[in-house]
Design a protein around this motif. Sequence first.
Motif, PDB file in Angstrom:
ATOM      1  N   SER A  72     -10.743 -15.111  33.623  1.00 49.99           N
ATOM      2  CA  SER A  72      -9.523 -15.863  33.946  1.00 49.99           C
ATOM      3  C   SER A  72      -9.747 -16.940  34.989  1.00 49.99           C
ATOM      4  O   SER A  72      -9.170 -18.029  34.910  1.00 49.99           O
ATOM      5  N   GLU A  91      -9.899 -14.318  29.031  1.00 48.59           N
ATOM      6  CA  GLU A  91      -8.944 -15.155  28.314  1.00 48.59           C
ATOM      7  C   GLU A  91      -9.623 -15.697  27.053  1.00 48.59           C
ATOM      8  O   GLU A  91     -10.724 -16.262  27.118  1.00 48.59           O
ATOM      9  N   LEU A 124     -10.756 -20.368  33.527  1.00 50.28           N
ATOM     10  CA  LEU A 124      -9.986 -20.888  32.405  1.00 50.28           C
ATOM     11  C   LEU A 124      -9.696 -22.381  32.556  1.00 50.28           C
ATOM     12  O   LEU A 124      -9.912 -23.165  31.619  1.00 50.28           O
ATOM     13  N   VAL A 134      -3.958 -19.571  23.933  1.00 54.17           N
ATOM     14  CA  VAL A 134      -4.752 -18.896  24.950  1.00 54.17           C
ATOM     15  C   VAL A 134      -4.206 -17.482  25.055  1.00 54.17           C
ATOM     16  O   VAL A 134      -3.050 -17.266  25.397  1.00 54.17           O
ATOM     17  N   LEU A 174     -10.912 -25.325  29.993  1.00 49.45           N
ATOM     18  CA  LEU A 174      -9.924 -26.105  29.242  1.00 49.45           C
ATOM     19  C   LEU A 174     -10.096 -27.605  29.493  1.00 49.45           C
ATOM     20  O   LEU A 174      -9.975 -28.421  28.567  1.00 49.45           O
ATOM     21  N   ILE A 232      -9.598 -18.388  24.134  1.00 52.11           N
ATOM     22  CA  ILE A 232      -9.067 -19.701  23.772  1.00 52.11           C
ATOM     23  C   ILE A 232      -9.323 -19.911  22.286  1.00 52.11           C
ATOM     24  O   ILE A 232     -10.470 -19.882  21.836  1.00 52.11           O
ATOM     25  N   THR A 251     -19.153 -20.965  33.545  1.00 50.04           N
ATOM     26  CA  THR A 251     -18.620 -19.629  33.855  1.00 50.04           C
ATOM     27  C   THR A 251     -19.639 -18.724  34.534  1.00 50.04           C
ATOM     28  O   THR A 251     -19.453 -17.508  34.553  1.00 50.04           O
ATOM     29  N   ASN A 294      -4.484 -13.472  26.319  1.00 52.53           N
ATOM     30  CA  ASN A 294      -5.038 -12.581  27.335  1.00 52.53           C
ATOM     31  C   ASN A 294      -5.724 -11.394  26.671  1.00 52.53           C
ATOM     32  O   ASN A 294      -5.157 -10.748  25.791  1.00 52.53           O
TER      33      ASN A 294
END
Length: 698
Positions: A613, A640, A616, A633, A620, A642, A662, A635
């Motif tokens: 999260s 998360e 995110l 998106v 994006l 996408i 990430t 959960n």
Amino acid sequence: MPRSYPLEVTRNIGIMAHIDAGKTTTTERILFYTGRKHRIGEVDEGTTEMDWMDQEKERGITITSAATTCFWREHCINIIDTPGHVDFTAEVERSLRVLDGSVAIFCGVGGVEPQSETVWHQADRYRIPRIAYVNKMDRNAADMFRTVEMMKDRLQANAVPIQIPVGSEENFKGVVDLITMKAYIWNEEDMGAKYEIQDIPEEILEEARIHRLELLEAVASEDEKLLEKYLEGEELTVDEIKYGIRKAVLNVSMFPVLCGSSAKNKGVQPLLDAIVDYLPSPIDVPPIEGENPKSGKKEKRKADDKGPFSALAFKVVSDSDVGKVIFIRVYSGSLKTSDSIYNATRQVNERISRILQMHANKRKQIQEIYSGDIVAVIGPKETFTGDTLCDKKSSILLESMDFPEPVISVAIEPKTEEEREKLTDTLKRMEEEDPTIQVTSNEETGQRIISGMGELHLEVIIDRMMREYGVEANVGKPMVAYKETITRNGRARGKYIRQSGGKGQYGDALLKLEPLPRGEGFQFENKAPADQVPEEFVSSVQSGARGASENGPLSGYPVTDIKVILLGGSFHEVDSSKIAFEIAGSIAFTDAVKQCKPTLLEPIMEAQIVVPSEYLGKVLGDLNARRAQIHEVENRINGEAIILDVPLAEMFNYATQIRSLTQGRGFYSMEFSSYDIAPDSVIDEIVSIRKMYGLVRS
């Protein structure tokens, strides 16, 4: 020699799932517990029996489907372990085409993942009975019931648990069988070979009763007698419950769900029991349908050893020792070594020199095969994937297979002139093996263009070519396989007239072009009067137009989603020929397409990206810069998710980028969705580059 196992105790099944859900690990345990092998192989160690290719061992993934045979409770189980990576989805397609049933494996943490959906819908298309197995129940955040709900929601599947877990995550130790209402608890010290059948632990007894009630309701609704007994308050017996489950599975109206942890050796034996109890034998599935090649009438072949022979070639492998190996599924009749057979697809006679029972890349020679068998044969020279082999006196043409078109290409050229012939031969053999590989030649540059399903697919193709076949070549960077289409109608006349003193050449064709909806490809229609274009020359005009469509006027890419209508023309009694009309069709198409305002199509990928999260927003933002269209998106337990569409051109080397964004915790998967018109800026860039390198026909 009579068959070793009756048809009713034969099971032809596939193992299918998203990548890393545990297909090969589960298959390894099946082979171990059935006594097919005496040591459990591990994917991480590269010691599995089914992932035998060097590329599979190095990458820890399944690339090619592998077949094997094992035995459980006096049943013969033919298994095909299929790939989970989307780049190798054709391997799943051709395996499912010839199987009677399947085990769909889901990760207990990830649940229904993108490739899970893809392979599930492939199985839907062939109406294949399935059982589901929720694996990795020992992992953190594993949740069987969440996976069942995802199956209902995303797959529209009537998923009904017939087991529930005993313990969770690292404390997972067994399952409750909701049919017998007993707990199966595995011993840790003997590799899961033994388990104890116990009473259900008190703390989950009520939960087990609730799920058993749901199971009984689902089973009773499948059979009138069971429903009547259930509504009258009578207890259904174990045999009646199993009968109801089997009936529902064969009707593809219910999908029983089991659970386990294959890597921890828990849950595999009940899965084998479920394969035997619920998945169909060859006589439980409807007869295969085809058509009579002569009359065109529909015909059926039921699984009967005494019937006329019919089989489908579903896979071709090029072996350095024995040459061409063809995997076939026998639907009816029997066949012996040295028998002659008829290829109804290509209308040629073939001879079977050897019949092989396969165990991954190992083989055992056998002398005769029967209906329901899945084997490999050596001998046929003109047989390829999707061809029908049958008795010539009772010939039948079975439905072949459709494969997706490649979306990514790479240029390759031999390092020396001596390597050119070796490269040509190697590419031909690899095309025979894999229907999703396309090889074309660029006349201007002399390069070969290899097209495939994704970056990984191309990597494996090139790696195999160099390592297995010893080809030395220069390889370019991956390129997007763009296409062209038209946006309005147009027409043109093509004339080809040559006089050389003797018999000349005369062909004249008037074509009209119309745009088609996306995905319709190339269509041809003849509206020409016979006194203008005789019937014998119509197919030549079509061939010429189709050939010209391979090189579009805008950027040299193939033209697609186009309808070609032959309106008229003229012919000469003496000078007209098929080749003249083929050239006329090519000229007419080339001139007409320029009037139709051609444009460029780019492949759009359907992708799913899962990130923690906290990353995110950053991900994006990066996706927006890649022209991505975000749909949702969602959960998830593991972050998360996408859901998006994105041009393939924007996703090269994205694996590196998502790890960077990430800190190595994000991952993604994507598959081809459709072609769509590219933005003007992209078109201008591609066209200018293609012209600079002389790749556009003037």
